[in-house]
Design a protein around this motif. Structure first.
Motif, mmCIF file in Angstrom:
data_model
loop_
_atom_site.group_PDB
_atom_site.id
_atom_site.type_symbol
_atom_site.label_atom_id
_atom_site.label_comp_id
_atom_site.label_asym_id
_atom_site.label_seq_id
_atom_site.Cartn_x
_atom_site.Cartn_y
_atom_site.Cartn_z
ATOM 1 N N GLN A 217 0.852 -1.187 0.000
ATOM 2 C CA GLN A 217 0.000 0.000 0.000
ATOM 3 C C GLN A 217 0.888 1.238 0.000
ATOM 4 O O GLN A 217 1.998 1.204 0.536
ATOM 5 C CB GLN A 217 -0.872 0.030 1.267
ATOM 6 C CG GLN A 217 -1.962 -0.995 1.268
ATOM 7 C CD GLN A 217 -3.009 -0.649 2.326
ATOM 8 O OE1 GLN A 217 -3.067 0.467 2.829
ATOM 9 N NE2 GLN A 217 -3.838 -1.608 2.653
ATOM 10 N N VAL A 218 0.379 2.318 -0.573
ATOM 11 C CA VAL A 218 1.180 3.552 -0.515
ATOM 12 C C VAL A 218 1.265 3.987 0.938
ATOM 13 O O VAL A 218 0.307 3.855 1.702
ATOM 14 C CB VAL A 218 0.612 4.673 -1.418
ATOM 15 C CG1 VAL A 218 0.726 4.301 -2.881
ATOM 16 C CG2 VAL A 218 -0.800 5.030 -1.055
ATOM 17 N N ILE A 219 2.409 4.483 1.311
ATOM 18 C CA ILE A 219 2.689 4.795 2.712
ATOM 19 C C ILE A 219 1.757 5.873 3.270
ATOM 20 O O ILE A 219 1.496 5.915 4.472
ATOM 21 C CB ILE A 219 4.179 5.152 2.905
ATOM 22 C CG1 ILE A 219 4.562 5.019 4.383
ATOM 23 C CG2 ILE A 219 4.493 6.513 2.322
ATOM 24 C CD1 ILE A 219 6.039 4.981 4.635
ATOM 25 N N LEU B 46 5.218 -9.268 6.884
ATOM 26 C CA LEU B 46 4.806 -7.941 7.358
ATOM 27 C C LEU B 46 3.968 -7.219 6.298
ATOM 28 O O LEU B 46 4.170 -7.424 5.099
ATOM 29 C CB LEU B 46 6.040 -7.074 7.655
ATOM 30 C CG LEU B 46 6.896 -7.440 8.859
ATOM 31 C CD1 LEU B 46 8.126 -6.537 8.902
ATOM 32 C CD2 LEU B 46 6.104 -7.320 10.150
ATOM 33 N N PRO B 47 3.057 -6.331 6.727
ATOM 34 C CA PRO B 47 2.371 -5.499 5.742
ATOM 35 C C PRO B 47 3.398 -4.627 5.020
ATOM 36 O O PRO B 47 4.305 -4.091 5.654
ATOM 37 C CB PRO B 47 1.410 -4.642 6.574
ATOM 38 C CG PRO B 47 1.672 -4.941 7.996
ATOM 39 C CD PRO B 47 2.646 -6.062 8.097
ATOM 40 N N ARG B 48 3.244 -4.509 3.693
ATOM 41 C CA ARG B 48 4.224 -3.750 2.908
ATOM 42 C C ARG B 48 3.708 -2.369 2.561
ATOM 43 O O ARG B 48 2.535 -2.186 2.257
ATOM 44 C CB ARG B 48 4.533 -4.480 1.603
ATOM 45 C CG ARG B 48 5.325 -5.724 1.811
ATOM 46 C CD ARG B 48 5.844 -6.234 0.489
ATOM 47 N NE ARG B 48 6.327 -7.594 0.632
ATOM 48 C CZ ARG B 48 6.949 -8.246 -0.325
ATOM 49 N NH1 ARG B 48 7.165 -7.676 -1.495
ATOM 50 N NH2 ARG B 48 7.361 -9.467 -0.128
ATOM 51 N N VAL B 49 4.652 -1.418 2.596
ATOM 52 C CA VAL B 49 4.334 -0.061 2.157
ATOM 53 C C VAL B 49 5.313 0.333 1.056
ATOM 54 O O VAL B 49 6.432 -0.162 0.995
ATOM 55 C CB VAL B 49 4.390 0.971 3.314
ATOM 56 C CG1 VAL B 49 3.311 0.697 4.336
ATOM 57 C CG2 VAL B 49 5.754 1.012 3.975
ATOM 58 N N THR B 50 4.855 1.212 0.208
ATOM 59 C CA THR B 50 5.687 1.701 -0.883
ATOM 60 C C THR B 50 5.527 3.212 -0.983
ATOM 61 O O THR B 50 4.552 3.769 -0.471
ATOM 62 C CB THR B 50 5.317 0.990 -2.202
ATOM 63 O OG1 THR B 50 6.258 1.340 -3.201
ATOM 64 C CG2 THR B 50 3.918 1.338 -2.666
ATOM 65 N N THR C 142 14.155 8.740 4.237
ATOM 66 C CA THR C 142 13.822 10.157 4.396
ATOM 67 C C THR C 142 12.421 10.437 3.885
ATOM 68 O O THR C 142 11.603 11.077 4.564
ATOM 69 C CB THR C 142 14.851 11.045 3.646
ATOM 70 O OG1 THR C 142 16.151 10.789 4.187
ATOM 71 C CG2 THR C 142 14.523 12.516 3.785
ATOM 72 N N GLN C 143 12.127 9.936 2.692
ATOM 73 C CA GLN C 143 10.809 10.160 2.089
ATOM 74 C C GLN C 143 9.704 9.528 2.935
ATOM 75 O O GLN C 143 8.653 10.139 3.171
ATOM 76 C CB GLN C 143 10.793 9.588 0.666
ATOM 77 C CG GLN C 143 9.509 9.817 -0.092
ATOM 78 C CD GLN C 143 9.264 11.283 -0.417
ATOM 79 O OE1 GLN C 143 10.195 12.066 -0.498
ATOM 80 N NE2 GLN C 143 8.014 11.651 -0.586
ATOM 81 N N ALA C 144 9.927 8.312 3.409
ATOM 82 C CA ALA C 144 8.929 7.620 4.231
ATOM 83 C C ALA C 144 8.654 8.386 5.526
ATOM 84 O O ALA C 144 7.503 8.568 5.924
ATOM 85 C CB ALA C 144 9.402 6.200 4.544
#
Length: 197
Positions: A88-90, A125-129, A156-158
């Protein structure tokens, strides 16, 4: 005669980056799991990220003892920063009240996938992008695809998404200096010939 290394940033003492490395607090805990092949890499951005964040930890290995415990610190929810169909998008995670444990595999894409394969608890784990990240400032490596970032840029972006409006741009100062130093060492002509095509 071997060059003397800074014991903290692992750069040659004459090119130590410690003066540029911040100590940024964050609500999010960052856990970087680094493939052993990255440890002595001249452009080890994961180490710079871990040094620059007060709430970060870097562990080197292919399999990790006590990983289940590491992924479940009291009061945190874990997510894996890694693309994939189920990611999912972060931004979807930014509204949660509980702080996040952001788990970041560090290595080439192939080595990072291997870390997930060897550690099923990690892969579960649930994934974020990241979505809409600025282009990489990593001018020394050809990105494997659009949106590909170095480890320090991705972290940094996350963090900027999860902890908006707090800025984590200071984390990139040693990274920018590292890139500029590498370009200066190779010479502008070599850089232009090999990295600007």
């Amino acid at each position: 005669m071997p060059r003397i290394q800074c014991p903290r940033c692992h750069r040659p003492e004459t090119r130590c980056l410690c003066g540029l490395i911040p100590s940024l607090p964050s609500r999010t805990r960052v856990l970087v799991l680094q493939h052993p092949s990255e440890v002595n890499h001249a452009l080890n951005t994961a180490r710079l990220a871990a040094l620059g964040l007060a709430n970060a930890q870097l562990i080197v290995g292919e399999t990790f003892e006590g990983l289940e415990t590491l992924l479940n610190p009291p009061g945190y929810r874990a997510c894996l920063l890694f693309p994939g169909e189920e990611a999912q998008v972060i931004q979807a995670y930014a509204t949660d009240d509980r702080p996040w444990l952001l788990v970041v595999p560090d290595g080439t894409w192939r080595k990072a996938r291997k870390l997930l394969h060897l550690n099923p608890v990690l892969a579960a784990l649930p994934r974020v992008t990241l979505d809409g990240a600025p282009p990489s400032r990593y001018r020394l490596r050809k990105a494997p695809g659009p949106g590909a970032l170095s480890t320090i840029e991705a972290i940094t972006q996350a963090l900027e998404v999860l902890e908006a409006p707090t800025s984590f741009q200071a984390l990139l100062k040693p990274f920018d200096a590292l890139i500029e130093g590498q370009i200066a060492a190779m010479g502008e002509a070599v850089y232009q010939r090999n990295h600007t095509q």
